[in-house]
Write an enzyme that holds these catalytic residues in place. Structure first.
Site, PDB file in Angstrom:
ATOM      1  CB  SER A  70      -0.967   0.036   1.300  1.00  0.00           C
ATOM      2  OG  SER A  70      -2.065  -0.778   0.784  1.00  0.00           O
ATOM      3  CE  LYS A  73      -3.878   0.482  -1.795  1.00  0.00           C
ATOM      4  NZ  LYS A  73      -4.163  -0.423  -0.554  1.00  0.00           N
ATOM      5  CE1 TYR A 195      -5.101  -1.407  -4.514  1.00  0.00           C
ATOM      6  CE2 TYR A 195      -5.249  -3.589  -4.689  1.00  0.00           C
ATOM      7  CZ  TYR A 195      -5.016  -2.516  -3.785  1.00  0.00           C
ATOM      8  OH  TYR A 195      -5.122  -2.332  -2.480  1.00  0.00           O
ATOM      9  CE1 TYR A 246      -3.290  -0.570   5.547  1.00  0.00           C
ATOM     10  CE2 TYR A 246      -1.552  -0.765   7.028  1.00  0.00           C
ATOM     11  CZ  TYR A 246      -1.878  -1.094   5.728  1.00  0.00           C
ATOM     12  OH  TYR A 246      -1.018  -1.523   4.842  1.00  0.00           O
ATOM     13  CB  VAL A 264      -0.193  -5.852   4.402  1.00  0.00           C
ATOM     14  CG1 VAL A 264      -1.445  -5.020   4.869  1.00  0.00           C
ATOM     15  CG2 VAL A 264      -0.152  -6.071   2.861  1.00  0.00           C
TER      16      VAL A 264
HETATM   17  N1  GLU Z   1      -2.248  -5.645  -1.941  1.00  0.00           N
HETATM   18  C1  GLU Z   1      -2.816  -5.425  -0.542  1.00  0.00           C
HETATM   19  C2  GLU Z   1      -4.535  -5.380  -0.841  1.00  0.00           C
HETATM   20  O1  GLU Z   1      -5.116  -5.052  -1.575  1.00  0.00           O
HETATM   21  C3  GLU Z   1      -2.550  -3.955  -0.184  1.00  0.00           C
HETATM   22  C4  GLU Z   1      -2.848  -3.823   1.198  1.00  0.00           C
HETATM   23  C5  GLU Z   1      -2.054  -2.855   2.127  1.00  0.00           C
HETATM   24  O2  GLU Z   1      -0.840  -2.787   2.220  1.00  0.00           O
HETATM   25  O3  GLU Z   1      -2.754  -1.991   2.727  1.00  0.00           O
HETATM   26  O4  GLU Z   1      -5.176  -6.067   0.242  1.00  0.00           O
END
Ligand code: GLU
Length: 310
Positions: A70, A73, A195, A246, A264
């Site tokens: 993530s 992002k 994604y 988060y 994650v």
């Molecule tokens: N690829 C993970 C998902 O879509 C990313 C989650 C993350 O790192 O927060 O759940």
């Protein structure tokens, strides 16, 4: 106003931080819901700092690539704001969700508009926007990361991407649900591929500190050209502070006092605007999904140096 550049011995600070958090390395658990991540050694720890000019200091596994997840992002958001401007904010909000990052519940009563760009639903909208703007969202992102980090070797991890796709029912549900509200423009299967590829990008702490420098440089890229306006760079830092870790962003702000984005894979990127970027990696996650040793290390770093946005 630039922060006063009081000379700091980053290397000595990093070594102190690593010694201080050593008892925590291995605490927590690597993410298990993506099977390809579950086998990562929880005993790994690396941390790096890059100054505004791109000098990087590091400790431990700071040159070892890991799954950025993530953290990517942040970069897709920056590319969309750079290419498409403010229009994105009609499709995604900028408030903490107070829910787990992959939650579906808010989407229905908020009419398919995700709370922020860093929960999975929001990131899917951002990736969809980048796909519309560029025609190839994941390649666009990879190219940007290679240029900013100066590392042409950066790439996707096909095994992780396939593992995510095989266990991606929840992300697929989010995307289809938002499409039913008209908040996804392109075909959902292609969006999910982009994604998952993005999440699978492998980067080291050194790569990530360099790639995130535009956030410490008020929107300026490594080559000095402008990616974002100063105000847009501020906006991304603000959303990182409030939504980047988060549903523990309040705790992170309390302990670390910096904009941060975790993944994650166990990485966390943090920004000291006008001063430096940080990245820490240790795969053991707490129950919210943030690296246990990583948060502790950033906490120690800001305590030892006094660097914080507050
Ligand atoms: N690829 C993970 C998902 O879509 C990313 C989650 C993350 O790192 O927060 O759940």
């Amino acid at each position: 106003m630039e922060q006063q550049a009081v000379a700091l011995d980053y290397q000595a600070v990093l070594e102190q931080v690593a010694a201080d958090v050593a008892p925590l390395i291995g605490s927590g658990r690597p993410a298990a819901y993506i099977p390809a991540l579950a086998g990562v050694d929880p005993g790994r720890f690396g941390m790096a700092v890059a100054d505004l000019h791109g000098t990087v200091h590091g400790v431990g596994d700071w040159r070892r690539p890991f799954s950025a997840q993530s953290i990517t992002k942040v970069f897709t958001l920056a590319l969309v704001l750079a290419a498409g401007g403010d229009a994105l904010w009609r499709r995604v909000g900028r408030e903490p969700s107070g829910n787990p990052f992959n939650s579906l519940v808010q989407l229905e009563y908020e009419n398919g508009i995700p709370r922020n760009p860093f929960i999975n639903a929001g990131a899917l909208v951002v990736t969809d926007a980048l796909q519309t703007l560029t025609g190839d969202a994941s390649s666009e992102l990879l190219e940007f990361l290679r240029e900013e980090s100066g590392n042409p070797e950066l790439g996707f991890d096909a095994e992780v991407a396939a593992s995510e796709a095989a266990h991606g029912d929840r992300n697929a549900a989010l995307a289809h649900f938002m499409a039913s509200y008209g908040n996804i423009a392109g075909p959902v299967p292609a969006l999910l591929d982009h994604y998952f590829w993005q999440c699978s990008i492998e980067m080291s702490c050194a790569d990530l500190t360099l790639a995130a420098r535009f956030l410490a440089r008020h929107g300026l890229r490594a080559d000095g050209s402008r990616l974002l306006s100063r105000s847009e760079a501020k906006q991304i830092n603000a959303v990182m502070l409030t939504c980047g870790t988060y549903d523990a962003a309040g705790e992170f702000a309390h302990r670390v006092g910096l904009p941060g984005k975790s993944g994650v894979g166990g990485g966390i990127v943090a920004v000291v605007p006008g001063r430096c970027t940080l990245c820490v990696w240790s795969p053991g996650l707490d129950e919210r999904g943030n690296s246990v040793a990583g948060v502790a290390a950033l906490d120690r770093f800001t305590t030892l140096t006094g660097l914080s946005v507050f």
